[in-house]
Write a protein that holds these residues in place. Structure first.
Motif, mmCIF file in Angstrom:
data_model
loop_
_atom_site.group_PDB
_atom_site.id
_atom_site.type_symbol
_atom_site.label_atom_id
_atom_site.label_comp_id
_atom_site.label_asym_id
_atom_site.label_seq_id
_atom_site.Cartn_x
_atom_site.Cartn_y
_atom_site.Cartn_z
ATOM 1 N N ALA A 112 67.984 28.293 19.570
ATOM 2 C CA ALA A 112 68.270 26.861 19.674
ATOM 3 C C ALA A 112 69.682 26.616 20.183
ATOM 4 O O ALA A 112 69.921 25.697 20.981
ATOM 5 C CB ALA A 112 68.073 26.194 18.316
ATOM 6 N N PHE A 113 70.626 27.467 19.745
ATOM 7 C CA PHE A 113 72.020 27.269 20.124
ATOM 8 C C PHE A 113 72.348 27.814 21.505
ATOM 9 O O PHE A 113 73.490 27.721 21.963
ATOM 10 C CB PHE A 113 72.944 27.876 19.076
ATOM 11 N N ASP A 114 71.366 28.375 22.204
ATOM 12 C CA ASP A 114 71.550 28.699 23.622
ATOM 13 C C ASP A 114 71.566 27.420 24.464
ATOM 14 O O ASP A 114 72.017 27.429 25.603
ATOM 15 C CB ASP A 114 70.434 29.626 24.110
ATOM 16 N N ASP A 115 71.056 26.328 23.888
ATOM 17 C CA ASP A 115 71.117 25.013 24.532
ATOM 18 C C ASP A 115 72.513 24.437 24.256
ATOM 19 O O ASP A 115 72.804 23.991 23.143
ATOM 20 C CB ASP A 115 70.029 24.110 23.930
ATOM 21 N N LEU A 116 73.371 24.457 25.239
ATOM 22 C CA LEU A 116 74.776 24.099 25.034
ATOM 23 C C LEU A 116 74.966 22.643 24.632
ATOM 24 O O LEU A 116 75.862 22.320 23.848
ATOM 25 C CB LEU A 116 75.576 24.405 26.302
ATOM 26 N N GLU A 117 74.138 21.753 25.148
ATOM 27 C CA GLU A 117 74.259 20.338 24.786
ATOM 28 C C GLU A 117 73.912 20.135 23.312
ATOM 29 O O GLU A 117 74.618 19.434 22.578
ATOM 30 C CB GLU A 117 73.341 19.494 25.674
ATOM 31 N N PHE A 118 72.826 20.769 22.879
ATOM 32 C CA PHE A 118 72.429 20.680 21.478
ATOM 33 C C PHE A 118 73.482 21.338 20.587
ATOM 34 O O PHE A 118 73.849 20.798 19.538
ATOM 35 C CB PHE A 118 71.073 21.351 21.284
ATOM 36 N N LEU A 119 73.979 22.499 20.997
ATOM 37 C CA LEU A 119 74.989 23.204 20.227
ATOM 38 C C LEU A 119 76.234 22.340 20.042
ATOM 39 O O LEU A 119 76.799 22.277 18.931
ATOM 40 C CB LEU A 119 75.366 24.509 20.933
ATOM 41 N N ASP A 220 80.882 31.015 16.897
ATOM 42 C CA ASP A 220 80.554 32.203 17.695
ATOM 43 C C ASP A 220 79.424 31.940 18.684
ATOM 44 O O ASP A 220 79.138 32.795 19.537
ATOM 45 C CB ASP A 220 80.165 33.373 16.787
ATOM 46 N N PHE A 221 78.792 30.792 18.582
ATOM 47 C CA PHE A 221 77.690 30.465 19.493
ATOM 48 C C PHE A 221 78.210 29.785 20.740
ATOM 49 O O PHE A 221 79.222 29.087 20.688
ATOM 50 C CB PHE A 221 76.673 29.562 18.769
ATOM 51 N N PRO A 222 77.482 29.988 21.860
ATOM 52 C CA PRO A 222 76.266 30.798 22.025
ATOM 53 C C PRO A 222 76.575 32.298 22.017
ATOM 54 O O PRO A 222 77.629 32.714 22.503
ATOM 55 C CB PRO A 222 75.735 30.353 23.383
ATOM 56 N N LEU A 223 75.660 33.085 21.477
ATOM 57 C CA LEU A 223 75.849 34.529 21.429
ATOM 58 C C LEU A 223 75.556 35.151 22.791
ATOM 59 O O LEU A 223 74.665 34.711 23.513
ATOM 60 C CB LEU A 223 74.910 35.154 20.388
ATOM 61 N N ALA A 224 76.319 36.204 23.089
ATOM 62 C CA ALA A 224 76.031 36.977 24.302
ATOM 63 C C ALA A 224 74.664 37.639 24.166
ATOM 64 O O ALA A 224 74.188 37.892 23.050
ATOM 65 C CB ALA A 224 77.110 38.036 24.512
ATOM 66 N N THR A 225 74.029 37.907 25.283
ATOM 67 C CA THR A 225 72.678 38.486 25.246
ATOM 68 C C THR A 225 72.661 39.860 24.589
ATOM 69 O O THR A 225 71.637 40.263 24.037
ATOM 70 C CB THR A 225 72.106 38.591 26.669
ATOM 71 N N ASP A 226 73.791 40.590 24.614
ATOM 72 C CA ASP A 226 73.846 41.920 24.006
ATOM 73 C C ASP A 226 74.550 41.913 22.651
ATOM 74 O O ASP A 226 74.904 42.965 22.123
ATOM 75 C CB ASP A 226 74.535 42.910 24.943
ATOM 76 N N ASP A 227 74.745 40.744 22.073
ATOM 77 C CA ASP A 227 75.403 40.662 20.765
ATOM 78 C C ASP A 227 74.523 41.340 19.719
ATOM 79 O O ASP A 227 73.339 41.007 19.585
ATOM 80 C CB ASP A 227 75.630 39.193 20.381
#
Length: 272
Positions: A112-119, A220-227
């Protein structure tokens, strides 16, 4: 704005009613309310479960109809968020921020927090709740705190000064984030004091879920894909030894000793 108070009220202070300093309706949202007895809290939990598909779905009842709950359960609500007291708090102060966006509420928070506007929207509201929580810590423990002594004395002065000493920064004692594997279905953000001093903190998962990278700070969000926190099971965060959040002492698997130590650390922490 719905809920228990107008969050846009004039600025003021969180002092108790005996003080003549100005007050803030936002801060007073967490002022003492009649506490529900244990049997009433248990009844509330059972009632919520009846209205949902099971205990994992219980937060949905607050999101759907927050106005149905008393102010010692729902702190405030608006069109976009509900803030509640955690029914099973793992610290002396434990709130949950519940987004009401129907497109996000059943989505894993990392996704959900990959959506920057929502985050950004969640972070903005979380900042308000953290300020509210910090004010509540000051109300509860400021009288014990060495760094708040000058401020407490100013509040007791007659008349109080126009400008209060800043005192202790209680905001540093608030954690805000999510669990890498949430135990509840609906998206929720924890706003919790650092002390981990609660009779509801009963086993390894309870402690390590707030004391290892299993707890992911909202900043810390959005997390990197390799986090690595995207795969908490592989990392084994919940299986780690018990490490005191404050002094770093390793208690291994000795939960009973940790619990006793946490009470000692709590008494030291509130006197800082």
């Amino acid at each position: 704005m719905e809920g228990n108070a107008d969050l846009g009220a004039a600025p003021s202070d969180l002092a108790t009613s005996k003080h003549t300093a100005k007050r803030d309706a936002f801060s007073e949202l967490l002022s003492p309310k009649p506490r529900q007895p244990k049997h009433a809290r248990q009844s509330l939990a059972k009632d919520i479960q009846k209205k949902t598909h099971g205990p994992r779905d219980a937060l949905g009842a607050y999101i759907a109809k927050p106005e149905a709950y008393p102010p010692n359960v729902v702190v405030y609500h608006n069109d976009d968020f509900v803030v509640i007291h955690d029914l099973f708090p793992k610290s002396t102060l434990h709130l949950l921020l519940l987004p009401r966006d129907a497109t996000k509420t059943l989505v894993h928070p990392v996704e959900a927090f990959d959506d920057l506007e929502f985050l950004a929207k969640v972070k903005e509201e979380a900042k308000k709740v953290c300020a509210l929580a910090a004010g509540e810590l000051r109300r509860k423990y400021g009288k014990y705190s060495l760094h708040d002594r000058e401020r407490e004395e100013a509040l007791d002065a007659d008349p109080p000064p126009e400008t209060l000493p800043a005192g202790r920064d209680w905001g540093k004692d608030i954690m805000c984030g999510i669990h890498a594997h949430p135990s509840m279905t609906h998206l929720h953000v924890h706003i919790i004091s650092v002390d981990r001093c609660s009779d509801r903190l009963k086993h390894r998962k309870h402690y390590n879920s707030f004391s290892t990278p299993f707890f992911i700070d909202i900043d810390d969000f959005p997390l990197a894909t390799d986090d690595p926190r995207r795969d908490p099971d592989r990392q084994g965060y919940l299986r780690r030894n018990f490490i005191c959040w404050r002094c770093g002492r390793d208690f291994g698997n000795q939960f009973t000793h940790l619990k006793k130590h946490l009470e000692e650390e709590f008494n030291e922490w509130k006197r800082l």
